[in-house]
Design an enzyme around this catalytic site. Sequence first.
Site, PDB file in Angstrom:
ATOM      1  N   ASN A 144       1.798  -9.973   0.959  1.00 56.32           N
ATOM      2  CA  ASN A 144       0.580  -9.205   1.271  1.00 56.32           C
ATOM      3  C   ASN A 144       0.235  -8.242   0.135  1.00 56.32           C
ATOM      4  OD1 ASN A 144      -1.588  -8.661   3.031  1.00 56.32           O
ATOM      5  ND2 ASN A 144      -0.603  -6.769   3.712  1.00 56.32           N
ATOM      6  N   TYR A 172       3.811  -6.613  17.314  1.00 55.25           N
ATOM      7  CA  TYR A 172       4.092  -5.787  16.130  1.00 55.25           C
ATOM      8  C   TYR A 172       4.880  -4.539  16.527  1.00 55.25           C
ATOM      9  CZ  TYR A 172       3.389  -2.270  12.541  1.00 55.25           C
ATOM     10  OH  TYR A 172       3.605  -1.273  11.628  1.00 55.25           O
ATOM     11  N   SER A 223       6.393   3.337  13.209  1.00 50.29           N
ATOM     12  CA  SER A 223       4.972   3.582  13.429  1.00 50.29           C
ATOM     13  C   SER A 223       4.772   4.337  14.731  1.00 50.29           C
ATOM     14  CB  SER A 223       4.287   2.213  13.517  1.00 50.29           C
ATOM     15  OG  SER A 223       3.012   2.320  14.091  1.00 50.29           O
ATOM     16  N   ALA A 224       3.697   5.101  14.794  1.00 44.39           N
ATOM     17  CA  ALA A 224       3.346   5.807  16.035  1.00 44.39           C
ATOM     18  C   ALA A 224       3.060   4.831  17.163  1.00 44.39           C
ATOM     19  CB  ALA A 224       2.126   6.684  15.788  1.00 44.39           C
ATOM     20  N   TYR A 284       0.832  -1.220   0.000  1.00 42.82           N
ATOM     21  CA  TYR A 284       0.000   0.000   0.000  1.00 42.82           C
ATOM     22  C   TYR A 284       0.867   1.271   0.000  1.00 42.82           C
ATOM     23  CZ  TYR A 284      -3.215   3.471   2.083  1.00 42.82           C
ATOM     24  OH  TYR A 284      -3.946   4.591   2.366  1.00 42.82           O
ATOM     25  N   LYS A 297       8.895  -3.087  15.686  1.00 41.20           N
ATOM     26  CA  LYS A 297       9.289  -1.760  15.176  1.00 41.20           C
ATOM     27  C   LYS A 297      10.324  -1.131  16.117  1.00 41.20           C
ATOM     28  CE  LYS A 297       6.920  -1.651  11.455  1.00 41.20           C
ATOM     29  NZ  LYS A 297       7.618  -1.699  10.170  1.00 41.20           N
ATOM     30  N   ASP A 328      12.674 -12.054  -1.278  1.00 34.22           N
ATOM     31  CA  ASP A 328      12.406 -11.900   0.146  1.00 34.22           C
ATOM     32  C   ASP A 328      13.545 -11.120   0.814  1.00 34.22           C
ATOM     33  OD1 ASP A 328      12.093 -12.698   3.027  1.00 34.22           O
ATOM     34  OD2 ASP A 328      10.521 -13.949   2.153  1.00 34.22           O
ATOM     35  N   PHE A 353       1.745   7.953  11.318  1.00 30.31           N
ATOM     36  CA  PHE A 353       0.524   7.895  12.120  1.00 30.31           C
ATOM     37  C   PHE A 353      -0.475   7.001  11.350  1.00 30.31           C
ATOM     38  CE2 PHE A 353       1.263  10.130  16.070  1.00 30.31           C
ATOM     39  CZ  PHE A 353       2.605  10.374  15.893  1.00 30.31           C
ATOM     40  N   PHE A 413      10.066  -0.891   3.407  1.00 32.43           N
ATOM     41  CA  PHE A 413       8.665  -1.036   3.820  1.00 32.43           C
ATOM     42  C   PHE A 413       8.316  -2.482   4.173  1.00 32.43           C
ATOM     43  CE2 PHE A 413       8.394   2.475   0.651  1.00 32.43           C
ATOM     44  CZ  PHE A 413       7.777   3.431   1.420  1.00 32.43           C
ATOM     45  N   ASN A 433      -8.197  -2.200   9.926  1.00 32.48           N
ATOM     46  CA  ASN A 433      -8.114  -0.752  10.106  1.00 32.48           C
ATOM     47  C   ASN A 433      -9.438  -0.065   9.743  1.00 32.48           C
ATOM     48  OD1 ASN A 433      -4.928  -1.394   9.033  1.00 32.48           O
ATOM     49  ND2 ASN A 433      -5.252  -0.361  10.979  1.00 32.48           N
TER      50      ASN A 433
HETATM   51  P1  NAD Z   1       1.621  -3.695   3.039  1.00 32.77           P
HETATM   52  O1  NAD Z   1       1.383  -5.009   3.662  1.00 32.77           O
HETATM   53  O2  NAD Z   1       0.612  -3.196   2.069  1.00 32.77           O
HETATM   54  O3  NAD Z   1       3.042  -3.661   2.323  1.00 32.77           O
HETATM   55  C1  NAD Z   1       4.129  -4.435   2.779  1.00 32.77           C
HETATM   56  C2  NAD Z   1       4.720  -5.123   1.569  1.00 32.77           C
HETATM   57  O4  NAD Z   1       5.849  -5.895   2.003  1.00 32.77           O
HETATM   58  C3  NAD Z   1       3.741  -6.108   0.892  1.00 32.77           C
HETATM   59  O5  NAD Z   1       3.719  -5.869  -0.488  1.00 32.77           O
HETATM   60  C4  NAD Z   1       4.338  -7.496   1.205  1.00 32.77           C
HETATM   61  O6  NAD Z   1       4.074  -8.419   0.178  1.00 32.77           O
HETATM   62  C5  NAD Z   1       5.809  -7.161   1.349  1.00 32.77           C
HETATM   63  N1  NAD Z   1       6.557  -8.104   2.195  1.00 32.77           N
HETATM   64  C6  NAD Z   1       6.195  -8.616   3.407  1.00 32.77           C
HETATM   65  N2  NAD Z   1       7.133  -9.445   3.866  1.00 32.77           N
HETATM   66  C7  NAD Z   1       8.125  -9.476   2.934  1.00 32.77           C
HETATM   67  C8  NAD Z   1       9.367 -10.145   2.846  1.00 32.77           C
HETATM   68  N3  NAD Z   1       9.766 -10.976   3.802  1.00 32.77           N
HETATM   69  N4  NAD Z   1      10.137  -9.931   1.764  1.00 32.77           N
HETATM   70  C9  NAD Z   1       9.724  -9.103   0.774  1.00 32.77           C
HETATM   71  N5  NAD Z   1       8.556  -8.438   0.799  1.00 32.77           N
HETATM   72  C10 NAD Z   1       7.766  -8.624   1.871  1.00 32.77           C
HETATM   73  O7  NAD Z   1       1.808  -2.643   4.237  1.00 32.77           O
HETATM   74  P2  NAD Z   1       1.884  -1.056   4.197  1.00 32.77           P
HETATM   75  O8  NAD Z   1       0.648  -0.539   4.833  1.00 32.77           O
HETATM   76  O9  NAD Z   1       2.258  -0.583   2.856  1.00 32.77           O
HETATM   77  O10 NAD Z   1       3.067  -0.829   5.235  1.00 32.77           O
HETATM   78  C11 NAD Z   1       4.398  -0.664   4.827  1.00 32.77           C
HETATM   79  C12 NAD Z   1       5.289  -0.513   6.039  1.00 32.77           C
HETATM   80  O11 NAD Z   1       4.837   0.587   6.825  1.00 32.77           O
HETATM   81  C13 NAD Z   1       5.276  -1.720   6.972  1.00 32.77           C
HETATM   82  O12 NAD Z   1       6.585  -1.911   7.466  1.00 32.77           O
HETATM   83  C14 NAD Z   1       4.334  -1.305   8.084  1.00 32.77           C
HETATM   84  O13 NAD Z   1       4.634  -1.960   9.294  1.00 32.77           O
HETATM   85  C15 NAD Z   1       4.622   0.174   8.168  1.00 32.77           C
HETATM   86  N6  NAD Z   1       3.503   0.947   8.722  1.00 32.77           N
HETATM   87  C16 NAD Z   1       2.263   0.830   8.168  1.00 32.77           C
HETATM   88  C17 NAD Z   1       1.189   1.533   8.717  1.00 32.77           C
HETATM   89  C18 NAD Z   1      -0.201   1.377   8.158  1.00 32.77           C
HETATM   90  O14 NAD Z   1      -1.159   1.662   8.867  1.00 32.77           O
HETATM   91  N7  NAD Z   1      -0.381   0.940   6.912  1.00 32.77           N
HETATM   92  C19 NAD Z   1       1.406   2.381   9.803  1.00 32.77           C
HETATM   93  C20 NAD Z   1       2.686   2.490  10.335  1.00 32.77           C
HETATM   94  C21 NAD Z   1       3.736   1.760   9.783  1.00 32.77           C
HETATM   95  C1  WQD Z   2      -8.381   3.585  14.276  1.00 30.05           C
HETATM   96  C2  WQD Z   2      -9.552   3.880  15.212  1.00 30.05           C
HETATM   97  C3  WQD Z   2     -10.227   1.982  16.526  1.00 30.05           C
HETATM   98  C4  WQD Z   2     -11.594  -0.433  13.108  1.00 30.05           C
HETATM   99  C5  WQD Z   2      -3.164   0.563  13.807  1.00 30.05           C
HETATM  100  C6  WQD Z   2      -1.866   0.038  14.352  1.00 30.05           C
HETATM  101  C7  WQD Z   2      -0.774   1.027  14.111  1.00 30.05           C
HETATM  102  C8  WQD Z   2      -0.686   1.411  12.639  1.00 30.05           C
HETATM  103  C9  WQD Z   2      -2.023   1.857  12.131  1.00 30.05           C
HETATM  104  C10 WQD Z   2       0.816  -0.073  11.529  1.00 30.05           C
HETATM  105  C11 WQD Z   2      -9.400   3.255  16.609  1.00 30.05           C
HETATM  106  C12 WQD Z   2     -11.336   2.384  15.562  1.00 30.05           C
HETATM  107  C13 WQD Z   2     -11.084   0.575  13.900  1.00 30.05           C
HETATM  108  C14 WQD Z   2     -12.969  -0.762  13.210  1.00 30.05           C
HETATM  109  C15 WQD Z   2     -13.234   0.984  14.855  1.00 30.05           C
HETATM  110  N1  WQD Z   2      -0.332   0.305  11.813  1.00 30.05           N
HETATM  111  N2  WQD Z   2     -11.894   1.280  14.752  1.00 30.05           N
HETATM  112  N3  WQD Z   2     -13.740  -0.040  14.083  1.00 30.05           N
HETATM  113  O1  WQD Z   2      -5.438   1.105  15.904  1.00 30.05           O
HETATM  114  O2  WQD Z   2      -4.867   3.525  15.446  1.00 30.05           O
HETATM  115  O3  WQD Z   2      -3.475   1.769  14.499  1.00 30.05           O
HETATM  116  O4  WQD Z   2      -3.013   0.861  12.429  1.00 30.05           O
HETATM  117  O5  WQD Z   2       1.836   0.355  11.952  1.00 30.05           O
HETATM  118  O6  WQD Z   2       0.405   0.441  14.539  1.00 30.05           O
HETATM  119  O7  WQD Z   2      -2.012  -0.183  15.753  1.00 30.05           O
HETATM  120  O8  WQD Z   2      -5.718   2.102  13.583  1.00 30.05           O
HETATM  121  O9  WQD Z   2      -7.425   1.982  11.835  1.00 30.05           O
HETATM  122  O10 WQD Z   2      -7.173   0.039  13.425  1.00 30.05           O
HETATM  123  O11 WQD Z   2      -8.128   2.176  14.266  1.00 30.05           O
HETATM  124  O12 WQD Z   2     -13.977   1.606  15.625  1.00 30.05           O
HETATM  125  O13 WQD Z   2     -13.487  -1.675  12.551  1.00 30.05           O
HETATM  126  O14 WQD Z   2     -10.733   3.280  14.652  1.00 30.05           O
HETATM  127  O15 WQD Z   2     -10.770   1.577  17.750  1.00 30.05           O
HETATM  128  O16 WQD Z   2      -9.977   4.158  17.515  1.00 30.05           O
HETATM  129  P1  WQD Z   2      -4.923   2.118  15.000  1.00 30.05           P
HETATM  130  P2  WQD Z   2      -7.114   1.491  13.199  1.00 30.05           P
END
Ligand code: NAD
Ligand code: WQD
Length: 338
Positions: free
Chosen positions: A37, A150, A126-127, A13, A154, A60, A179, A82, A200
């Site tokens: 994913n 998780y 991540s936050a 994503y 991080k 990988d 965030f 990522f 999410n």
């Molecule tokens: P995502 O799952 O869409 O993207 C991650 C990508 O990494 C996927 O395409 C997956 O196929 C690939 N991947 C996983 N394991 C792998 C491996 N071992 N080797 C090669 N590729 C691999 O997730 P995203 O939302 O795009 O998140 C990207 C990064 O940002 C992650 O590290 C995630 O923890 C971090 N992050 C995401 C969020 C969020 O809410 N989306 C918030 C904070 C931090």
């Molecule tokens: C947001 C708000 C829920 C789903 C998570 C990870 C964080 C980061 C982002 C990767 C909260 C509420 C949610 C639903 C709801 N990811 N909610 N009904 O929990 O802030 O963060 O994703 O790094 O590490 O912890 O995000 O989108 O899950 O929730 O009411 O079906 O929405 O309770 O208040 P969160 P979220």
Amino acid sequence: MSKNILVTGGAGYIGSHTYVELKEAGYTPVILDNFSNSSSGVLERLNQLFQQEPIFVEGDIRDPDLIERTLKEYQCESVIHFAGYKAVGESMAEPLKYYEVNVGGSERLLSAMRNANVKKLIFSSSATVYGDPQQLPIPEDHPLSTASVYGQTKLMVEEMLRALYASDPEWSICILRYFNPVGAHLSGLIGEDPSDIPNNLMPFISQTAVGRREKLSVFGNDYDTPDGTGVRDYIHVVDLAKGHVAALELMAKPQCTAVNLGTGNGISVLEMVRAFESASGQNVPYEITARRPGDIASCYADASKAEALIGWKATKTLEDMCVDTWRWQSQNPNGYKP
Ligand code: NAD
Ligand code: WQD
């Protein structure tokens, strides 16, 4: 300076949106992903956007030989990392999977980078590393702690990076603490495509609006927030992607620094539901249910360091986040699947 950047997890994503912003800024991103994913559908969409096939290596991050070969073959000067798993609930049920890929995979990636003498890295943190915040908005020097596996992965990688820099100050490392990323590219061609029932909020809302889910469960309305529902700092994924391009410019000099990428604004679950309904013209049925274990009341960024250090600031509004999510969701009701 070489404009070739290895983007691990670039089919995901945030990675796919960052690919677009890197290309727009004149970089040559090299995507490495194992599709655990994501799917090849995203590569077709990136091809459609630029009329040029993305450079893609299927593999990988736990394969250091492949990483080293790829860095050398494409003469990459830096890496945006990522790749990893991100589901908080799953990380509690399958902790070893998370430690292996997120921590072990990052260690192998770093070792391969060192062997290839590539010492510039942007890491997706991540936050969640701030735990239940003691202070709002949250500055980068807020104490670090976390409740989930998780989150621990991080934090562990952040610590690994700080130790690496302390041992070898030739490294230039930028830890970006995201965030809550939401939204999609303006073209409607790429967006978030959860492979299962979304964890999410935003993808759950958009799948409800498009008719894939019956109703949203709002996890608790008895938090200490203005309307009782959880408050978060939602950030448009295109703004977030641009933050990576801005951080790359910082990579010229050695350092190891952490930067929040957020808007600084807190939005409640119910505010998000209303904003989405108004942007999409769709009804989003919901019911109030119990709190989700591990959730916190409020979390939003102090976003001033990003502006001061990398000259980046989020520009997109809550309405943009909803309109762009809806465009992606309504044009692709089943994501990248036909
Ligand atoms: P995502 O799952 O869409 O993207 C991650 C990508 O990494 C996927 O395409 C997956 O196929 C690939 N991947 C996983 N394991 C792998 C491996 N071992 N080797 C090669 N590729 C691999 O997730 P995203 O939302 O795009 O998140 C990207 C990064 O940002 C992650 O590290 C995630 O923890 C971090 N992050 C995401 C969020 C969020 O809410 N989306 C918030 C904070 C931090
Ligand atoms: C947001 C708000 C829920 C789903 C998570 C990870 C964080 C980061 C982002 C990767 C909260 C509420 C949610 C639903 C709801 N990811 N909610 N009904 O929990 O802030 O963060 O994703 O790094 O590490 O912890 O995000 O989108 O899950 O929730 O009411 O079906 O929405 O309770 O208040 P969160 P979220």
